[in-house]
Write a protein that holds these residues in place. Structure first.
Motif, PDB file in Angstrom:
ATOM      1  N   LYS A 158       0.848  -1.185   0.000  1.00  0.00           N
ATOM      2  CA  LYS A 158       0.000   0.000   0.000  1.00  0.00           C
ATOM      3  C   LYS A 158       0.890   1.244   0.000  1.00  0.00           C
ATOM      4  CE  LYS A 158      -4.080   1.676   2.361  1.00  0.00           C
ATOM      5  NZ  LYS A 158      -5.007   1.434   3.456  1.00  0.00           N
ATOM      6  N   LYS A 159       0.570   2.191  -0.854  1.00  0.00           N
ATOM      7  CA  LYS A 159       1.287   3.461  -0.907  1.00  0.00           C
ATOM      8  C   LYS A 159       0.460   4.491  -0.148  1.00  0.00           C
ATOM      9  CE  LYS A 159       3.290   6.726  -4.205  1.00  0.00           C
ATOM     10  NZ  LYS A 159       3.519   6.995  -5.634  1.00  0.00           N
ATOM     11  N   ILE A 160       1.101   5.163   0.792  1.00  0.00           N
ATOM     12  CA  ILE A 160       0.410   6.133   1.636  1.00  0.00           C
ATOM     13  C   ILE A 160       0.941   7.519   1.305  1.00  0.00           C
ATOM     14  CG2 ILE A 160      -0.180   6.778   3.999  1.00  0.00           C
ATOM     15  CD1 ILE A 160       0.829   3.899   4.776  1.00  0.00           C
ATOM     16  N   ASN A 169       1.208  -4.152   4.743  1.00  0.00           N
ATOM     17  CA  ASN A 169      -0.090  -4.651   5.197  1.00  0.00           C
ATOM     18  C   ASN A 169      -1.191  -4.108   4.280  1.00  0.00           C
ATOM     19  OD1 ASN A 169      -2.416  -5.374   6.522  1.00  0.00           O
ATOM     20  ND2 ASN A 169      -1.901  -4.371   8.452  1.00  0.00           N
ATOM     21  N   THR A 170      -1.771  -4.968   3.473  1.00  0.00           N
ATOM     22  CA  THR A 170      -2.821  -4.530   2.545  1.00  0.00           C
ATOM     23  C   THR A 170      -4.218  -4.863   3.057  1.00  0.00           C
ATOM     24  OG1 THR A 170      -2.629  -6.591   1.292  1.00  0.00           O
ATOM     25  CG2 THR A 170      -1.335  -4.702   0.510  1.00  0.00           C
ATOM     26  N   PHE A 171      -4.321  -5.452   4.251  1.00  0.00           N
ATOM     27  CA  PHE A 171      -5.632  -5.702   4.843  1.00  0.00           C
ATOM     28  C   PHE A 171      -6.259  -4.382   5.245  1.00  0.00           C
ATOM     29  CE2 PHE A 171      -3.285  -9.644   5.604  1.00  0.00           C
ATOM     30  CZ  PHE A 171      -4.152 -10.549   5.026  1.00  0.00           C
ATOM     31  N   GLU A 172      -7.588  -4.354   5.339  1.00  0.00           N
ATOM     32  CA  GLU A 172      -8.272  -3.118   5.703  1.00  0.00           C
ATOM     33  C   GLU A 172      -7.835  -2.665   7.086  1.00  0.00           C
ATOM     34  OE1 GLU A 172     -12.449  -2.360   4.014  1.00  0.00           O
ATOM     35  OE2 GLU A 172     -12.415  -4.461   4.669  1.00  0.00           O
ATOM     36  N   HIS A 173      -7.350  -1.443   7.158  1.00  0.00           N
ATOM     37  CA  HIS A 173      -6.946  -0.839   8.417  1.00  0.00           C
ATOM     38  C   HIS A 173      -6.795   0.656   8.214  1.00  0.00           C
ATOM     39  CE1 HIS A 173      -3.051  -1.406   6.416  1.00  0.00           C
ATOM     40  NE2 HIS A 173      -2.558  -0.476   7.217  1.00  0.00           N
ATOM     41  N   TYR A 174      -6.648   1.364   9.300  1.00  0.00           N
ATOM     42  CA  TYR A 174      -6.458   2.805   9.269  1.00  0.00           C
ATOM     43  C   TYR A 174      -5.048   3.109   9.769  1.00  0.00           C
ATOM     44  CZ  TYR A 174     -11.524   2.228   9.303  1.00  0.00           C
ATOM     45  OH  TYR A 174     -12.800   1.817   9.021  1.00  0.00           O
ATOM     46  N   HIS A 175      -4.683   4.379   9.739  1.00  0.00           N
ATOM     47  CA  HIS A 175      -3.360   4.771  10.207  1.00  0.00           C
ATOM     48  C   HIS A 175      -3.451   5.861  11.268  1.00  0.00           C
ATOM     49  CE1 HIS A 175      -2.227   3.037   6.222  1.00  0.00           C
ATOM     50  NE2 HIS A 175      -1.414   2.408   7.047  1.00  0.00           N
ATOM     51  N   TYR A 209     -10.191   4.001   0.072  1.00  0.00           N
ATOM     52  CA  TYR A 209     -10.069   5.033   1.094  1.00  0.00           C
ATOM     53  C   TYR A 209      -8.790   4.819   1.885  1.00  0.00           C
ATOM     54  CZ  TYR A 209     -11.758   1.324   4.111  1.00  0.00           C
ATOM     55  OH  TYR A 209     -11.895   0.140   4.761  1.00  0.00           O
ATOM     56  N   ASP A 210      -8.351   5.879   2.519  1.00  0.00           N
ATOM     57  CA  ASP A 210      -7.182   5.831   3.387  1.00  0.00           C
ATOM     58  C   ASP A 210      -7.445   6.814   4.516  1.00  0.00           C
ATOM     59  OD1 ASP A 210      -4.715   5.292   4.466  1.00  0.00           O
ATOM     60  OD2 ASP A 210      -3.598   6.461   3.001  1.00  0.00           O
TER      61      ASP A 210
END
Length: 127
Positions: A56-58, A70-76, A111-112
């Motif tokens: 995942k690129k943030i 970590n490409t599982f659904e999560h937030y930061h 979404y991110d």
């Protein structure tokens, strides 16, 4: 996506450095390990891995992009002091996408979500 030794080395190094590193950080780690990969090659491979959904690129945290294995659904959670990025479980707000779609009529494609604040380590330093 074709396998390459360099791409696998980059992916392995990213998994070993779970601090959501920038390309520059990974470049320094690879260089310290004696791996001879140019910064341009590193960027190209990171972007290709992100395009394929392998990592995942943030964007938007700083001037440089960060990368996440970590490409599982999560937030930061982003610490405003030290700029470290921490994973927050999806279960904290599992309905955010469906509620957004229901209340707006929009279609969410991706979404991110980033939460900003002070991490425990930095908060303890302030005391």
């Amino acid at each position: 996506m074709n396998y390459s030794r360099q791409r696998q080395l980059i992916l392995d190094t990213l998994k070993e450095n779970v601090v959501h590193p920038t390309a520059e950080y990974l470049y320094e780690v690879l260089k310290a390990k004696g791996d001879n990969i140019s910064l341009a090659t590193l960027y190209r491979n990171l972007n290709k891995l992100a395009e394929k959904g392998i990592i995942k690129k943030i964007d938007g945290l700083e001037t440089s992009s960060h990368f996440d294995h970590n490409t599982f659904e999560h937030y930061h959670f982003i610490c405003d002091e030290c700029k470290k990025v921490f994973d927050i479980p999806f279960e904290v707000a599992p309905d955010v996408v469906s509620k957004t779609e229901q209340s707006t009529g929009f279609t969410v494609k991706w979404y991110d979500i980033a939460i900003h604040g002070i991490c425990n380590e930095c908060r303890n330093k302030e005391k």
